[in-house]
Motif scaffolding. Sequence first.
Motif, short mmCIF file in Angstrom:
data_model
loop_
_atom_site.label_atom_id
_atom_site.label_comp_id
_atom_site.label_asym_id
_atom_site.label_seq_id
_atom_site.Cartn_x
_atom_site.Cartn_y
_atom_site.Cartn_z
N THR A 1 52.38 25.95 11.84
CA THR A 1 52.67 25.17 10.63
C THR A 1 53.51 25.99 9.65
O THR A 1 54.49 25.49 9.07
CB THR A 1 51.36 24.75 9.95
OG1 THR A 1 50.57 24.02 10.89
CG2 THR A 1 51.61 23.90 8.72
N ARG B 1 57.55 25.43 8.61
CA ARG B 1 57.91 25.31 7.20
C ARG B 1 58.94 26.37 6.80
O ARG B 1 59.87 26.10 6.04
CB ARG B 1 56.65 25.46 6.33
CG ARG B 1 56.90 25.44 4.83
CD ARG B 1 57.39 24.08 4.35
NE ARG B 1 57.76 24.10 2.93
CZ ARG B 1 58.98 24.43 2.46
NH1 ARG B 1 59.94 24.79 3.30
NH2 ARG B 1 59.22 24.40 1.17
N LEU C 1 49.60 28.11 2.59
CA LEU C 1 49.19 27.92 3.99
C LEU C 1 48.55 29.17 4.61
O LEU C 1 48.00 29.09 5.70
CB LEU C 1 50.41 27.52 4.84
CG LEU C 1 51.10 26.21 4.44
CD1 LEU C 1 52.37 26.01 5.27
CD2 LEU C 1 50.16 25.01 4.62
#
Length: 436
Positions: free
Chosen positions: A395, A399, A416
């Motif tokens: 993830t 990003r 995150l």
Amino acid sequence: MADQNTKILRGRLLTFSSAPQGEEDTQAYSYEEDGALLISNGQIVARSSYKDVAALAPAGTEIVDHRPHLILPGLIDTHIHFPQAEVIASWADQLLDWLNDYTFPAEMKFTDKAHGARIAQEFYDALLSHGTTTSSAYCSSHPNSVDAYFEEAERRSMLMLGGKTMMDRNAPTGACDTAQSSYDDSKALATKWHGRGRAHYVVTPRFAITSTPEQLEAAGCLLTEFPGCHLQTHINENHNEITFTKELYPEAPDYLGVYEKFGLLGPKTLLGHCIHMNERELRVMQETGSIAVFCPTSNLFLGSGLFNKAGLEDAGIRTAIATDVGGGTNYSMLRTLDEGYKVLQMQRQRMHPLTSFYWATLGNADALSLSDKIGTLDVGTDADIVVLNAKATPTMALRMETVETLSGELFVLQTLGDDRAVIETYICGQPSKPGR
Ligand SMILES: [Zn+2]
């Protein structure tokens, strides 16, 4: 000749000199794309471009290449509870219920030194896994817990602050001391530990509810006798807590007035939470230089309220940020910054990512009056360092494909990131992340 106590860490260096107002505020921070630190005998002895550091290092010096990762000062946690490692994530209502149902029973187990030693192992493994190199902890009311806490810190060469919780009422007998024993035990522990290696003793009355006036007076005496020591306690976290405090101390003008009366305020006083403050309390906080410690995951978890960073800082009050594990729900200062960001967003106080990372490093070191030793990558400071990877998970990596600025990268790490983003944690220049 290079020796084994000397090494070069190569990577992207980020360190702060003041609170940044934004990415363009380049006076407040230093960023070196291909930078390096020369470390010798646990201290940073040079910081520059890799080319310059390599030129001045002795021939044969070990080079640890952390490119393309970020190298920052180790993260600092200014408020945590060592004996609550076993009760993090306990389903509770609000503060006073949580204390009675989970916390006090867990703390009572620390009368046993072996239990403390086992939890200390887990506690420091958790800190180092998450990139935290210094914290200020409440131990239990038992001297054994303080010994377990500092002995393990000493074994790992960590700069830690902590102290015996003083509490002589409104808790089970097995979790309590007395005013006299808390004074005697704290004095013996401060004498034993304060200034031994990297240990800093903290006078630690839990909060007004669990201390008689006699005990708070004893805490004030300890501060007078050990002027180098910090003091930590809690204040204005929860409305029921405030009401109960007013019943116990009816003569005090407000909650802070209780601590003020016993001489507990000053530039080394760490006050956890500071959510529901009145005007007089703000003024006294500012006048005494006391520090307001923001514990966002704890404040959300226990439904306590929203820390008003801008309001406190506009009033001239020093602030710090912390996990407050086990009321807090994560050891990670990255997760803490993320939740803190959201608490501030609720009040239309959008925190810049550079400000976040300043706060968890130099900001917290300044709050602890320890920025001459920790919290920066400055030459002459201790080599407590964290290496962070903003692409640690799929993830995050996805990003990062569209992130073009340092601030953007920091915001990905904060929003995150967790222990998976911590590539390495160095204590005095030694790699110390568990499991490596
Ligand atoms: Zn706390």
